[in-house]
Design an enzyme around this catalytic site. Structure first.
Site, PDB file in Angstrom:
ATOM      1  N   VAL A 138       0.822  -1.215   0.000  1.00  0.00           N
ATOM      2  CA  VAL A 138       0.000   0.000   0.000  1.00  0.00           C
ATOM      3  C   VAL A 138       0.860   1.270   0.000  1.00  0.00           C
ATOM      4  CG1 VAL A 138      -1.544   1.372   1.470  1.00  0.00           C
ATOM      5  CG2 VAL A 138      -2.080  -0.991   0.952  1.00  0.00           C
ATOM      6  N   PHE A 162     -16.822 -10.383  -7.459  1.00  0.00           N
ATOM      7  CA  PHE A 162     -16.660 -11.216  -6.260  1.00  0.00           C
ATOM      8  C   PHE A 162     -17.716 -12.318  -6.178  1.00  0.00           C
ATOM      9  CE2 PHE A 162     -13.840  -7.863  -5.560  1.00  0.00           C
ATOM     10  CZ  PHE A 162     -12.849  -8.342  -4.723  1.00  0.00           C
ATOM     11  N   CYS A 179      -5.580  -9.273   3.368  1.00  0.00           N
ATOM     12  CA  CYS A 179      -6.630  -8.404   3.923  1.00  0.00           C
ATOM     13  C   CYS A 179      -7.875  -9.137   4.429  1.00  0.00           C
ATOM     14  CB  CYS A 179      -7.026  -7.357   2.892  1.00  0.00           C
ATOM     15  SG  CYS A 179      -5.690  -6.181   2.575  1.00  0.00           S
ATOM     16  N   LYS A 208      -3.655 -14.522  -5.450  1.00  0.00           N
ATOM     17  CA  LYS A 208      -4.440 -14.191  -6.644  1.00  0.00           C
ATOM     18  C   LYS A 208      -3.467 -13.844  -7.763  1.00  0.00           C
ATOM     19  CE  LYS A 208      -5.443  -9.375  -5.633  1.00  0.00           C
ATOM     20  NZ  LYS A 208      -6.473  -8.382  -5.683  1.00  0.00           N
ATOM     21  N   ARG A 244      -6.610  -2.912  -4.881  1.00  0.00           N
ATOM     22  CA  ARG A 244      -6.426  -4.374  -4.931  1.00  0.00           C
ATOM     23  C   ARG A 244      -5.026  -4.668  -5.444  1.00  0.00           C
ATOM     24  NH1 ARG A 244     -10.451  -5.453  -9.499  1.00  0.00           N
ATOM     25  NH2 ARG A 244      -9.511  -3.458 -10.009  1.00  0.00           N
ATOM     26  N   GLU A 271      -7.510   2.615   2.565  1.00  0.00           N
ATOM     27  CA  GLU A 271      -7.155   2.345   1.173  1.00  0.00           C
ATOM     28  C   GLU A 271      -7.922   1.130   0.666  1.00  0.00           C
ATOM     29  OE1 GLU A 271      -5.418   4.140  -1.045  1.00  0.00           O
ATOM     30  OE2 GLU A 271      -6.275   2.579  -2.299  1.00  0.00           O
ATOM     31  N   LYS A 293      -7.599 -11.370   7.710  1.00  0.00           N
ATOM     32  CA  LYS A 293      -7.279 -10.631   8.946  1.00  0.00           C
ATOM     33  C   LYS A 293      -8.344  -9.575   9.258  1.00  0.00           C
ATOM     34  CE  LYS A 293      -4.234  -6.811   7.487  1.00  0.00           C
ATOM     35  NZ  LYS A 293      -5.106  -5.689   7.786  1.00  0.00           N
ATOM     36  N   THR A 313      -0.760  -4.108   9.621  1.00  0.00           N
ATOM     37  CA  THR A 313      -1.604  -4.309  10.806  1.00  0.00           C
ATOM     38  C   THR A 313      -2.053  -5.774  10.805  1.00  0.00           C
ATOM     39  OG1 THR A 313      -3.495  -3.483   9.510  1.00  0.00           O
ATOM     40  CG2 THR A 313      -2.437  -1.934  11.012  1.00  0.00           C
ATOM     41  N   GLY A 370     -14.617 -20.606  -5.981  1.00  0.00           N
ATOM     42  CA  GLY A 370     -13.222 -21.032  -6.016  1.00  0.00           C
ATOM     43  C   GLY A 370     -12.791 -21.712  -4.729  1.00  0.00           C
TER      44      GLY A 370
END
Ligand code: NAD
Length: 440
Positions: free
Chosen positions: A11, A251, A262, A323, A153, A150, A265, A86, A255
């Site tokens: 990020v 989305f 992200c 991904k 992706r 933020e 967590k 984080t 799969g």
């Protein structure tokens, strides 16, 4: 504007480079000397499409600089963004804010009145309040604290940053609002919606967004299970519901379960926040359970397809990153799959276009192949785990010729059964008609 960016990960590096590209003067700070040395030598610490060119062009114009010296980095900054990790705190699932608070304490020693401190890291509700309290404790006055979560992706990070669906700013005073609006002005002119909300609301918005996307994925994965029992096709169901604007098509790809740095967590952290607030979040809690089960079930799927045991069998795996278009292996579905297969006695030969280096540090006992065909060579089955573009146009005749077992297990529904069968493969997708598992 003069901006300091603390943290040069997925990020921080992308955000810093994009802000510089908008014309701002950006100093990126990281405590990882190897990363900063590399960046100063033009070596990217992560793999992200377009990043190297963007970083280099802005560094050459002296709009983007890199340092480990936080004091120098923030010396004359009007805004200091915190973009440190984080992660999940070991043991309890809360977001671990150690890096954030460490950065704030370092900042407190050098920051000047009038600066706006902005959390870009995903942080639980109330973190802005805690940052304010730490700054006060350290004797800092006249500094605003804002939130600017933020939504980029990985794999499409630069495009997402430059063309966001929205920008969320949590500000508690007019100065912070003004500074953040100035920073985002180039996007504002492009009519990107900018939402100015309370700081706690901004913090919660990020968690709510990720949790909702995780719910969508788990939802379609459960519908895929139903499709396999009822002989329906989840791809068609997803299209049939996704074309409804109220639902949206994104989305809704069945799969092997979501992974990445992200969703796992952030869903856990949201649950912890809710627990602390004494408010139940049953939908998100179930989503987490569904996803954990999903990832574990993928091993059993391969075992079942191979007749109940993979002991002594050789399995090719295509795609390891969580991904496509990233080298990020954090919480990747490939990890439990590969480890599960090895634990059950299989030999695994894997190929990923870019994540090999990261994967080697996480996966033990795996053989790495140089391309998809080498991964398929003499294998009893080939499993597509990550849908990299280069796996979408494989020469299936060649794959069939390389495989010993002729079995293609497509966990991303990249291929149609008919084209795989035409190449002589036995095809298993996800949620695409009744799951008939013959004994092989
Ligand atoms: P990352 O682990 O890739 O990078 C974090 C960087 O911060 C590291 O380079 C680390 O060395 C540095 N750092 C830690 N403490 C520091 C300190 N005191 N001073 C200077 N540098 C320090 O993390 P990331 O994936 O970029 O994520 C950062 C935050 O952004 C997280 O809160 C994450 O949830 C959030 N986020 C991530 C994504 C994503 O796709 N990765 C998307 C949106 C939001």
């Amino acid at each position: 504007m003069r901006i300091a960016m603390i943290g040069t990960g997925y990020v921080g590096l992308v955000s810093g480079a994009c802000f510089a590209d908008f014309g701002h003067q950006v100093c990126s700070v990281d405590k990882d000397t190897a990363k900063i040395d590399g960046l100063n030598a033009g070596v990217m610490p992560i793999w992200e499409p377009g990043l190297e060119a963007l970083v280099k062009s802005n560094a050459e114009r002296n709009r983007l600089t890199f340092t480990t010296d936080l004091a120098a980095g923030v010396a004359d900054a009007e805004a200091v963004f915190i973009a440190v990790g984080t992660p999940t705190r070991r043991g309890d699932g809360h977001a671990d804010l150690t890096f954030v608070f460490e950065a704030v304490r370092e900042l407190a020693r050098v920051i000047k009145p009038g600066t706006v401190v902005v959390t870009k890291s995903t942080v639980p509700v109330g973190t802005g309040d805690k940052i304010e309290a730490i700054l006060k404790e350290e004797g800092v006055t006249g500094v605003s604290v804002a939130s600017n979560p933020e939504f980029l992706r990985e794999g499409a990070a630069i495009a997402d940053f430059k063309h966001p669906d929205r920008i969320v700013v949590g500000a508690e005073d007019g100065h912070a609002e003004h500074v953040l609006k100035e920073i985002y002005r180039p996007l504002f002119l492009n009519r990107a919606p900018i939402l100015i909300v309370g700081r706690r609301t901004a913090e919660l918005t990020k968690y709510a967004a990720n949790a909702f996307l995780a719910v969508k994925i788990s939802f379609i994965n459960e519908i895929a299970n139903l499709c396999e029992a009822l002989d329906a096709d989840v791809q068609d169901v997803a299209r049939g519901i996704g074309l409804d604007n109220r639902i949206g098509s994104k989305f809704l790809h069945a799969g092997p379960g979501y992974g990445g740095s992200c969703f796992p967590k952030d869903t856990l952290a949201l649950l912890k926040t809710a627990d602390d607030a004494g408010v139940e979040q049953r939908i998100v809690r179930t989503t987490v359970e569904v996803n954990d089960d999903r990832k574990a079930q993928m091993v059993e799927r391969v075992v079942r397809v191979l007749g109940g045991s993979v002991s002594g069998k050789r399995i090719g795996v295509l795609g390891l990153a969580f991904k496509p278009n990233t080298d990020d292996m954090r919480e990747a579905p490939s990890i439990p799959l590969v480890h599960g297969l090895i634990e059950r006695g299989a030999a695994v030969c894997a190929f990923d276009p870019v994540a090999r280096h990261q994967a080697e540090q996480i996966l033990s006992g795996v053989e790495f192949a140089g391309d998809a065909y080498a991964a398929a060579k003499d294998a009893d089955a080939l499993v597509i785990v990550t849908e990299w573009d280069e796996f979408r146009a494989l020469d299936l005749d060649r794959i069939a010729g390389s495989l010993r077992g002729k079995v293609l297990i497509d966990l991303r529904n990249v291929y149609d059964r008919s084209e795989a069968e035409a190449a002589g493969l036995i095809y298993y997708g996800i949620g695409r008609g009744r799951l008939v598992v013959p004994l092989i």
